[in-house]
Design an enzyme around this catalytic site. Structure first.
Site, mmCIF file in Angstrom:
data_model
loop_
_atom_site.group_PDB
_atom_site.id
_atom_site.type_symbol
_atom_site.label_atom_id
_atom_site.label_comp_id
_atom_site.label_asym_id
_atom_site.label_seq_id
_atom_site.Cartn_x
_atom_site.Cartn_y
_atom_site.Cartn_z
ATOM 1 N N SER A 190 0.842 -1.193 0.000
ATOM 2 C CA SER A 190 0.000 0.000 0.000
ATOM 3 C C SER A 190 0.880 1.245 0.000
ATOM 4 C CB SER A 190 -0.924 -0.008 1.232
ATOM 5 O OG SER A 190 -1.927 0.956 1.063
ATOM 6 N N PRO A 247 1.751 4.870 1.206
ATOM 7 C CA PRO A 247 1.462 5.829 2.283
ATOM 8 C C PRO A 247 0.973 7.154 1.705
ATOM 9 C CG PRO A 247 3.651 4.868 2.541
ATOM 10 C CD PRO A 247 3.138 4.441 1.203
ATOM 11 N N GLY A 256 1.476 1.903 -9.444
ATOM 12 C CA GLY A 256 0.887 3.137 -9.976
ATOM 13 C C GLY A 256 0.604 2.999 -11.452
ATOM 14 N N GLU A 277 3.546 -3.470 -17.787
ATOM 15 C CA GLU A 277 2.088 -3.642 -17.715
ATOM 16 C C GLU A 277 1.414 -3.094 -18.962
ATOM 17 O OE1 GLU A 277 0.260 -3.316 -13.551
ATOM 18 O OE2 GLU A 277 1.716 -1.706 -13.674
#
Ligand SMILES: CC(C)=CCNc1ncnc2c1ncn2[C@@H]1O[C@H](COP(=O)(O)O)[C@@H](O)[C@H]1O
Length: 231
Positions: free
Chosen positions: A71, A73, A146, A176
């Site tokens: 995750s 921050p 991201g 990706e």
């Protein structure tokens, strides 16, 4: 995901969705828009604690025995959430689940969002280093993630190298989207401990055989090492 009336996260999101309506169906390529909506819905330290706890318990209910949470921050002025509080909340969720006897072993990868560039990536690594030392082994690495169409992997190399040198493991989303051969080469040179997706590494998807060979080489070698160590 099935609706579970005991799941606090689902109840809260259902209530808040009146402020931020989510379309019923979203194409995968719009998932990064959905993440922005989720970030608006989940914006305090209490929210992070609740969501992380629910996620851990759902994985445990599915009989998962080892889980690595990733995750990014986030700081939110309106609620006073800081990046440090954020990491603390995830660690607290892991510890509370352990204390309650939830049958799952959980570790945390602190994520770098590639859209935020070099400086933020470096801050994130420093935060992860700090928590790697203070969390009793719960923070084990860095995740690079991201929107793959935003930001350049090259700009993040110094932060990723720093992380690697301080003993953090690297889990990197790469290839990706098509046409990221150069970036993938650079990231594979680090090298990563895990690859996220890697969909376009293959020559038939616009990647190259040398990229595929590097990945196979990397992971087969790791596997042999594990076998040699009798693990
Ligand atoms: C095929 C496809 C695009 C799947 C999604 N693949 C992903 N690739 C890169 N980053 C991601 C992906 N899914 C989630 N993330 C990251 O996870 C974030 C949401 O979780 P968090 O705020 O880090 O807690 C997103 O904003 C994004 O930075």
């Amino acid at each position: 995901m099935q609706k579970d009336p005991r799941n606090q996260t689902q109840n809260l999101l259902a209530a808040r969705q009146q402020c931020y309506p989510l379309p019923f169906y979203l194409h995968l390529c719009r998932c990064f828009e959905v993440f922005k909506v989720i970030h608006k819905l989940v914006d305090s330290q209490e929210d992070i604690l609740m969501v992380a706890t629910d996620v851990i318990k759902e994985f445990a209910a599915d009989n998962v025995k080892y889980l690595e949470l990733r995750s990014t921050p986030r700081a939110e002025k309106d609620t006073g959430l800081t990046k440090k509080n954020y990491v603390e909340a995830v660690i607290k969720a892991i510890q509370q689940c352990k204390d309650e006897g939830v049958d799952i072993d959980v570790r945390f990868l602190v994520a770098i969002d590639r859209r935020n560039g070099t400086e933020v990536a470096m801050e994130t690594v420093k935060l992860a280093e700090e928590f790697m030392l203070s969390s009793g082994g719960l923070v084990v690495g860095i995740d690079l993630s991201g929107d793959p169409t935003v930001g350049r992997g090259r700009d993040l190399l110094p932060a990723l190298e720093k992380a690697r040198n301080s003993g953090l493991k690297l889990s990197l989303h790469m290839s990706e989207v098509p046409s990221q051969r150069e970036e993938s080469e650079l990231l594979l040179n680090l090298p990563p401990d895990r690859i996220g997706h890697g969909t376009f590494l293959h020559p038939e998807m616009g990647g190259s055989q040398s990229l595929v060979d590097r990945v196979v080489d990397l992971y087969i070698t790791n596997l042999l090492l594990l076998v040699d160590l009798g693990e």
